[in-house]
Design an enzyme around this catalytic site. Structure first.
Site, PDB file in Angstrom:
ATOM      1  CG  ASP A 124      -1.807   1.140   1.368  1.00 57.02           C
ATOM      2  OD1 ASP A 124      -2.008   1.834   0.350  1.00 57.02           O
ATOM      3  OD2 ASP A 124      -2.349   1.375   2.469  1.00 57.02           O
ATOM      4  CG  ASP A 302      -3.554   4.700  -2.097  1.00 54.72           C
ATOM      5  OD1 ASP A 302      -2.837   3.712  -1.834  1.00 54.72           O
ATOM      6  OD2 ASP A 302      -4.574   4.989  -1.434  1.00 54.72           O
TER       7      ASP A 302
END
Ligand SMILES: *[C@@H]1O[C@H](CO)[C@@H](O)[C@H](O)[C@H]1NC(C)=O
Ligand SMILES: *[C@@H]1O[C@H](CO)[C@@H](O)[C@H](O)[C@H]1NC(C)=O
Ligand SMILES: *[C@@H]1O[C@H](CO)[C@@H](O)[C@H](O)[C@H]1NC(C)=O
Ligand SMILES: *[C@@H]1O[C@H](CO)[C@@H](O)[C@H](O)[C@H]1NC(C)=O
Length: 420
Positions: A124, A302
């Site tokens: 992530d 992201d």
């Protein structure tokens, strides 16, 4: 011979420091294959908006934690507070509590401790902490069985601190912090801080993965610890502070310590990071069929978000330029839009003058419908745009800590990014 011992002792630190450089002299770094769980958002070709709503609520909650850290770690209070999103996530998650909100995130196998135990971990770039399930966790999910047993790892030591990632909706991950060896793609971070989760709230329990590794900047760490990749850099295990994602139908990889030139066809275009917290850069324009429709944005890259998320007024302005597009009614905080499936809006984004086409069509909103869901959605309270998976699948993306920049390049193997 009496000098032998001190001489060896004195030379040891030198050997320890120099050996990682010798071993990992490859300037391009090392790769780990990554994969993504099959279709959670598209079922038999039809978009599942319920699942997307839950994912969006998770995204809002994740950034809520991050921005709270920003406020805590900096002063005065950050102007980009997330209060409206707090309310958004609370309402949305409770309506779909059993969705694994992280199912869309790319994952890979890593190992922790000695002897090493393998864990399947989400990567992530929108957060900075690392957690895995503790052996004592009673509710950490059953699909996979990997657990962290500090007492069975000879390299484990307790930090003496607990951790608790509490999301805006009240869901949480909590446990205790340890220090241990963590290996990804054959590169070992010695003495890496990790969270060993002893409790997960309900909406985290159904996932197929064991844990999550954050790859954003140290300032956004809730643990206040050095994140994994930064530990590799500090210990000289990588020769460049660069990691990169290649997301494709097959052969997807996360590269640590460099980029893989065989995967992209244009030189990397480096954009300076505007704030060393998230991977945030200036996004000059979003274009429909080559024409700028919104401009002057700021965007976070992201890997832990599926969609492209923006603030609702700008997203509405964007859809005004797509003929016959319409908002899906009924959402208080999320704004999803449909548009005619037969129309190709040829969406692209522009950074510093270079444009990158992105996949956009999520598929029909119901069986047989001629309206398709657009991949750009509005989320109330979003102070920046978030370019997630659907953007990252369209480019090669390199994240550079050495000079705080993000590099984009066109992929060598162009493919039609389908959403699953
Ligand atoms: C869509 O409709 C077709 C024909 O009516 C049917 O065969 C199919 O199972 C439906 N698919 C879904 C996902 O409902
Ligand atoms: C849509 O997703 C939700 C949440 O993951 C799930 O409960 C539901 O069964 C899905 N619906 C369809 C039609 O696949
Ligand atoms: C992770 O390891 C399992 C078991 O060896 C393997 O089946 C799977 O393909 C690996 N996943 C990735 C993304 O490398
Ligand atoms: C960052 O480093 C790369 C090489 O690693 C270089 O090509 C690029 O120009 C640098 N970018 C900035 C913004 O300084």
């Amino acid at each position: 011979m009496r000098f032998t011992t001190p001489l060896i002792a004195a030379s040891l630190p030198f050997l320890v420091l120099s050996s990682p450089t010798r071993i990992h002299s490859n300037e391009k770094g090392r790769s780990i294959p990554i994969s993504k769980r099959g279709s959670t958002f598209v079922d038999h070709g039809v978009v599942n908006i319920t699942a997307l709503r839950a994912h969006l609520a998770y995204v809002g909650a994740k950034y809520h934690i991050g921005l709270k850290n920003y406020e805590r770690n900096t002063s005065p209070v950050h102007p980009l507070a997330w209060d409206r999103a707090t309310h958004a996530t609370k309402r949305d998650i409770t309506t779909s509590a059993l969705t694994d909100v992280r199912d869309s995130i790319w994952w890979g196998n890593i190992s922790v401790g000695n002897p090493p135990v393998t864990f399947a971990i989400y990567f992530d770039t929108g957060s900075s902490d690392f957690f895995i399930p503790d052996v004592s966790c009673m509710n950490c999910g059953a699909l996979r069985s990997a657990r962290y047993s500090p007492s069975l790892s000879s390299t484990s030591s307790a930090v003496g601190k607990s951790f608790s990632l509490v999301y805006g909706d009240g869901s949480s991950v909590s446990g205790y912090q340890y220090i241990d060896a963590v290996t990804v793609a054959g590169l070992t971070a010695k003495r890496q801080t990790l969270g060993s989760a002893t409790a997960l709230s309900q909406n985290f329990q159904t996932g197929a993965m064991d844990g999550l590794m954050g790859l954003a900047w140290p300032a956004s760490s809730e643990f206040g610890a050095t994140p994994f990749f930064n530990t590799l850099m500090q210990q000289g295990t990588v020769s460049q502070g660069v990691f990169a994602f290649y997301l494709s139908e097959s052969g997807s990889e996360l590269r640590l310590g460099g980029t893989d030139e065989s995967l992209y066809s244009t030189p990397l275009q480096w954009i300076p990071v505007t704030q060393r917290f998230y991977w945030r850069v200036g996004l000059d324009k979003v274009n429909v069929r080559g024409t700028e429709v919104v401009s002057g944005l700021s965007a976070i890259i992201d890997s832990g978000t599926t969609l492209i998320v923006g603030d609702p007024p700008t997203v509405r302005e964007f859809y005004r330029h797509i003929p016959d597009s319409a908002i899906i009614k009924g959402d208080v905080n999320n704004e999803f839009f449909t548009y005619p499936c037969h129309y190709d809006p040829r969406i692209s984004v522009t950074f510093n003058g270079a444009s990158y086409p992105i996949g956009f069509n999520f598929g029909p909103v119901s069986n047989g419908s001629s309206q398709c869901l657009g991949g750009i959605v509005g989320l109330a309270g979003t102070p920046f745009w978030i370019l997630g998976d659907i953007f990252m699948r369209s480019v090669y993306t390199a994240f550079n800590f050495d000079n705080a920049s993000i590099g984009f390049a066109r992929l060598k193997s162009e493919w039609d990014p389908k959403f699953s």
